[in-house]
Design an enzyme around this catalytic site. Structure first.
Site, PDB file in Angstrom:
ATOM      1  N   GLU A   1       2.968  -7.217 -14.203  1.00 23.97           N
ATOM      2  CA  GLU A   1       3.140  -8.522 -13.861  1.00 23.97           C
ATOM      3  C   GLU A   1       3.417  -9.557 -14.913  1.00 23.97           C
ATOM      4  O   GLU A   1       2.546 -10.329 -15.557  1.00 23.97           O
ATOM      5  CB  GLU A   1       1.842  -9.116 -13.239  1.00 23.97           C
ATOM      6  CG  GLU A   1       1.358  -8.421 -11.631  1.00 23.97           C
ATOM      7  CD  GLU A   1       0.441  -9.079 -11.009  1.00 23.97           C
ATOM      8  OE1 GLU A   1      -0.426  -9.567 -11.895  1.00 23.97           O
ATOM      9  OE2 GLU A   1       0.343  -8.752  -9.977  1.00 23.97           O
TER      10      GLU A   1
ATOM     11  N   GLU B   1       2.508  -3.889  -5.613  1.00 26.75           N
ATOM     12  CA  GLU B   1       1.373  -4.406  -4.857  1.00 26.75           C
ATOM     13  C   GLU B   1       1.508  -5.382  -4.104  1.00 26.75           C
ATOM     14  O   GLU B   1       2.404  -6.138  -4.113  1.00 26.75           O
ATOM     15  CB  GLU B   1       0.562  -5.260  -6.048  1.00 26.75           C
ATOM     16  CG  GLU B   1      -0.122  -4.512  -7.110  1.00 26.75           C
ATOM     17  CD  GLU B   1      -0.753  -5.196  -8.241  1.00 26.75           C
ATOM     18  OE1 GLU B   1      -0.983  -6.306  -7.889  1.00 26.75           O
ATOM     19  OE2 GLU B   1      -0.901  -4.750  -9.340  1.00 26.75           O
TER      20      GLU B   1
END
Length: 548
Positions: A203, A324
């Site tokens: 991320e 995810e």
């Protein structure tokens, strides 16, 4: 393991674990339904994978769809997958395979692969993990996955065990260390095709850019450097590259979710056929992105996904693995989001990694309940179209909760993920209601005595609107049947979640009393408790703790 977003919200992965079960049966997944007759568990390729255009291919050049689930914990201070305080590693792997997955995305932190000892493991259920380091636990996870026909994607989730980072390096973990650790792992598993991929950094967000030319924040350029270093150690690995939060085209999106700038600045690695783009995507319960309020929601979602990352696979540029996505599925909006996303992934034959197997994911929950055994049937039914060849599992037995007979005294450490540093107010997600286990309780009831304890504070994470803190509480002498702690916090407005305590806010202080499994403490016993605080000021760093 925060999954924060564009104008980001705070997401937490506060470990709050269910009541201790009776000894899990020798084959734990016997408690859940088996695949129907004739439906085999999703089989993994026995060799390495590679790519061609937008396809992922196995060692026989046949299409291979990665169907992964995240099992987190090796990135936290436990340095081991969570839940091993309650189930065995092999039983967790068996259950994941029974659900129809063929791969584990395994988050880790640099702090856990450099000699740190793992903790919070029931060595009665996991005797081979006693005294192991995080890296040795990783070895065991990979071996267990292999024995259950599962592959592994290694995910560099955090530089240290305390928090995620915007960029691939921090003041404590340099780019050189990031690359050195990746080369070490790639070399360590170079002869084992169980490990198929390297998700280089989890991320990228905030100041991270894509192709901007600034070497200090250009994630695309760093991914090339890191990816090539990994491939120099093992040229057979897939290199997974996530997106950024702020795109120059397509606007802002989820942390790691923006790949709109790839057309102008594509990743080019030294070894062909190794690149997979790996964005993340979440529903409105995680953060109220603008597209969730559109008049044509959820019909607008495919165009959002196309713009941010889906075009890469649809246009034959490179494969996409959605690294995810997850939800508690408690709202109609989230249910529509997941149904649309499952359809989109299937229509485009995209690989994926669901977040998460763990029930102690504070904002999404997991695929099993707090006992780490009972399937979350509604979620598995929603995911069933992705898990071809299996039915939606249902429980074939109800676990009986009772005091564990394990001799392990380890206590799972509540951990949290990093929260955003922007000024956007996060969306508060439903607090988890499970209760983590503590050490084996005394066999006799301690005599009532004044609460005399010592408590040490540990700030797990903080952001502009709150923080997560953990306390280690220990009696200073005799056993106690009640105890309190308090500390000054003029900015606190509410305690949104607590485990092992009940807490109130008032008069510029937070006051908490021991509760549930942490209320009664025997002499010398240690309990780890914690809380999540909504705060309009700055989180305390080292407050004076008053005990009683």
């Amino acid at each position: 393991m925060v999954k924060n977003q564009a104008t980001p919200q705070a997401r937490f992965r506060v470990a709050a674990v269910g009541l201790i079960l009776a000894i899990v049966t020798a084959i734990t997944f016997a408690l859940v339904s088996s695949p129907p007759a004739g439906a085999a568990v999703a089989a993994a390729s026995t060799g390495w994978l590679h790519t061609s255009g937008s396809r992922i291919l196995d060692d026989q050049n046949k299409d291979f769809r990665i169907k992964a689930v995240n099992w987190f914990g090796l990135e936290t201070s436990n340095c081991a997958p969570h839940g091993l305080w309650q189930i065995s590693l092999d039983s967790g792997m068996a259950q994941i395979a029974s659900f129809g997955f063929n791969t584990i995305r395994l988050p880790y932190s640099n702090g856990c692969v450099n000699g740190t000892l793992a903790n919070s493991i029931d060595t009665g259920k996991n005797p081979t993990l006693a005294g192991k380091t995080g890296l040795q636990v990783m070895d065991a996870v990979i071996a267990s996955a292999k024995s259950h026909g599962l592959k592994i994607i290694l995910d560099r989730h955090r530089p240290d065990t305390g928090s995620q980072s915007e960029l691939w390096y921090t003041s404590a973990v340099s780019e050189q260390q990031w690359i050195a650790d990746w080369k070490m792992l790639a070399t360590r598993y170079a002869a084992d095709s169980t490990v198929i991929g390297a998700d280089l950094h989890n991320e990228p967000r905030g100041t991270a850019c894509w192709g901007c030319g600034d070497a200090t924040r250009d994630w695309a350029a760093a991914a090339v450097r890191g990816g090539n270093a990994v491939l120099a150690a093992n040229p057979k690995l897939l290199i997974l590259v996530e997106g950024v939060e702020l795109q120059s085209t397509g606007g802002s999106t989820w942390w790691g979710g923006g790949l709109g700038d790839v057309a102008a600045h594509p990743i080019s690695l030294a070894v062909a056929g190794r690149l997979v783009y790996a964005p993340h995507d979440y529903p409105a319960s995680i953060y109220a992105q603008s597209w969730f309020a559109a008049a044509n929601y959820p019909a607008n979602l495919p165009s959002v996904w196309d713009r941010n990352w889906g075009h890469l696979q649809k246009n034959g540029i490179a494969p996409v693995l959605l690294g995810e996505f997850g939800s508690k599925l408690e709202t109609s909006s989230d249910q529509k989001w997941l149904a649309g996303l499952v359809s989109y992934l299937n229509t485009n034959n995209m690989s994926f990694a669901y977040w998460s197997f763990n029930p102690n994911s504070g904002d999404t929950g997991g695929l099993v309940k707090d006992d780490w055994v009972t399937p979350q049937t509604a979620k598995l039914q929603a995911l069933a179209p992705l898990l071809t060849g299996t039915a939606s599992p249902t429980s074939s037995g109800t676990p009986t909760s009772s005091t564990s007979t394990s001799t392990s005294t380890s206590t799972p450490t509540s951990t949290s993920t990093t929260a955003p540093t922007t000024t956007t107010t996060p969306t508060t997600t439903a607090p988890t209601t499970s209760t983590p286990p503590t050490t084996t309780p005394p066999t006799t009831t301690p005599a009532p005595v004044p609460g005399k304890i010592k408590a040490t504070w540990s700030l797990q994470s903080s952001w502009n609107a709150g923080y997560v803190a953990q306390f280690t509480v220990t009696p200073t002498g005799a056993a106690v049947t009640s105890w309190k702690i308090s500390w000054p916090d003029a900015g606190a407005t509410a305690v949104t979640n607590a485990w092992g305590m009940t807490c109130t806010v008032g008069g510029g202080r937070i006051t908490c009393a021991g509760a549930d499994w942490a209320k009664n403490l025997s002499a010398g016993q240690t309990a780890q408790v914690g809380l999540q605080v909504a705060n309009k000021g700055v989180a305390p760093v080292n407050p004076v703790i008053t005990t009683g």
